[in-house]
Design a protein around this motif. Sequence first.
Motif, PDB file in Angstrom:
ATOM      1  N   LEU A 101      72.005  15.367  11.593  1.00 32.29           N
ATOM      2  CA  LEU A 101      71.679  16.558  12.296  1.00 32.29           C
ATOM      3  C   LEU A 101      70.389  16.247  13.522  1.00 32.29           C
ATOM      4  N   HIS A 102      70.977  14.985  13.793  1.00 32.57           N
ATOM      5  CA  HIS A 102      69.743  14.572  15.198  1.00 32.57           C
ATOM      6  C   HIS A 102      71.219  13.933  15.798  1.00 32.57           C
ATOM      7  N   SER A 134      75.182  14.727  17.146  1.00 33.77           N
ATOM      8  CA  SER A 134      76.437  15.082  17.152  1.00 33.77           C
ATOM      9  C   SER A 134      77.795  14.685  18.130  1.00 33.77           C
ATOM     10  N   GLU A 160      68.544   7.006  17.522  1.00 32.31           N
ATOM     11  CA  GLU A 160      68.171   8.075  19.108  1.00 32.31           C
ATOM     12  C   GLU A 160      68.910   7.345  19.827  1.00 32.31           C
ATOM     13  N   SER A 174      73.373  20.559  14.181  1.00 37.06           N
ATOM     14  CA  SER A 174      72.547  20.438  14.866  1.00 37.06           C
ATOM     15  C   SER A 174      72.619  20.885  16.182  1.00 37.06           C
ATOM     16  N   SER A 223      68.249  23.144  14.262  1.00 38.41           N
ATOM     17  CA  SER A 223      67.819  22.073  13.844  1.00 38.41           C
ATOM     18  C   SER A 223      66.716  21.641  14.080  1.00 38.41           C
ATOM     19  N   HIS A 224      66.146  21.926  14.985  1.00 43.21           N
ATOM     20  CA  HIS A 224      64.081  20.987  14.500  1.00 43.21           C
ATOM     21  C   HIS A 224      64.149  21.603  12.962  1.00 43.21           C
ATOM     22  N   ALA A 273      65.383  20.107  10.243  1.00 39.79           N
ATOM     23  CA  ALA A 273      64.793  18.665   9.944  1.00 39.79           C
ATOM     24  C   ALA A 273      63.663  18.403   9.362  1.00 39.79           C
TER      25      ALA A 273
END
Length: 599
Positions: A74-75, A77, A143, A273, A278-279, A282
Amino acid sequence: MPHDTPLIATIVAGLGLAFVFGALANRFRIPPLVGYLVAGVLVGPNTPGFVADASLANELAEIGVILLMFGVGLHFSLKDLLSVRAIAVPGAIVQIGFATLLGVGLAWLLGWSLGAGLVFGLALSVASTVVLLRALQERRLIETERGRIAVGWLIVEDLAMVLALVLLPALAGVLGGQPQVDDHASLLSLPASYGIWGVVGITLAKVAAFVVVMLVVGRRVIPWILHYVAHTGSRELFRLAVLAIALGVAFGAAKLFGVSLALGAFFAGMIMSESELSHRAAEESLPLRDAFSVLFFVSVGMLFDPFSLISNGLPILATLAIIVIGKSIAAFVIVIVFRYPIATALMISASLAQIGEFSFILAELGVGLKLLPEQGRDLILAGAILSILLNPLMFLIVDWMKPWLEKRAGKDAVPTVEQRPIGPATEPGQVASVSAPGKEDAPPPKTALAGHSILIGYGRVGSLVGAALKEAALPFLVIEDADKTLAKLRDDGVETVAGNAANADVFSAANPEGARRLILAIPNAFEAGQVVLRARAANPAINVIARAHSDAEVEHLKGLGADTVIMGEREIARGIVEVVTGKTVDRAGPAMEINPQPA
């Protein structure tokens, strides 16, 4: 009426003891995962008392691995993944090969066959998904560039292990073992009659087919499902949709394409994501991710026989040395060869200095194929337990080694700062300073701003605050640790300091001594409290504004020195009251009364 409930008993015993020993470990400043492992040993078959169902615990732990990798996806790409392929692919392959050679060497000293050595070495070469991701999340590195390299490295290792799991049954006879004749429902096992190259070709084709399906079909279907469910307004259905997608894609990937459950879940999260939701996805999956990842550590502890430390002392120490020292040195050298900073090399080395779930699967498969002796499985389990226990210590060691190694390498302590206009500055007529690229691991340069505001965090709350400060032409800078957010801020001409504000070097770079106010837009009150203490020590006159989610957090932050603490729920209630009554509500007190107006 008595009932036979092994599932409930396993969950209750596992989570209950994990909480007790995790709390004790935390009390003595030891990582809680040590307590989780101890809980697993106590409910395992090798200690007296209650024995949990090991097979159920392993399946519950697998759910934890799926949800954890889904959260990482999810975090992530596809762009992030491809950006590190130049180091992740060759780095992981070389490190796997080096660790495998060390394992073959130890197997030869123990008198095992070449086939046993290969299985043993492969099992020692692959890091644990859960442990690595937990370590990165605790240090808020997911990240960052270092985090992306570590996760990309992990993905390559997973792909290599999937290939190994497919090839071992086909090669068992050649390596001196017993070919597998079981008829499995999973397409992961392919007939040996296809030949080695046939098996490799089919496996690569299936992995490629899975990736194509996810990129072509998944990118359209998964976001559409999320948006459809979100429009129903049911939080319960949305949470269920997130879990169903994560578990369903992972299971389907394993059954239909022979891809590991963890890898399937990662791709599901990566595709999700791209959705605006997506946020929220999560957040909804976070509690279950935490609970099931705890069960993973408990299940690992259940496999460990503490008495093997006595019967296999020297082989266990040699196994541990391969995992903790051999793999770390290999990873360090590889990263340095690719001209990455020393701190990045040290972090990657510490992250990979442990083994986990794939190692257990390989060990079981090797024993089943008569390739690996049971002593080998015991050594792998002992090495996994001990390396997981030592992993937090590895991070402390690399933190201690970093200044010494950088000094020996002659690295400059402070990077140069590039001054160039890249958009609207933080103050009229001012040029935003941007750190030169490639200096992520060096101490950040100190800002030239004075009389400014320090904004910690640039999420949903921080971005609104930053926009207001910019509109009011008030000078400010942002401390943030997410690379994507930092890049956007720099493109907008906002001065930034990359890193965690709780870090002394990072916070000092924001010049708190000369700042007028500190605005804490991060939701974590405990982390915010550390920053408040650091700010008060640097500048007693600074005006500190923070956010909180409860009265207890408000009191906690005010007790540490915050001047103003704003609780979101209370402000929402006051806004509603003002609309209903038409009167401005006093912001000083928590109590509110609604006096209804006559119709």
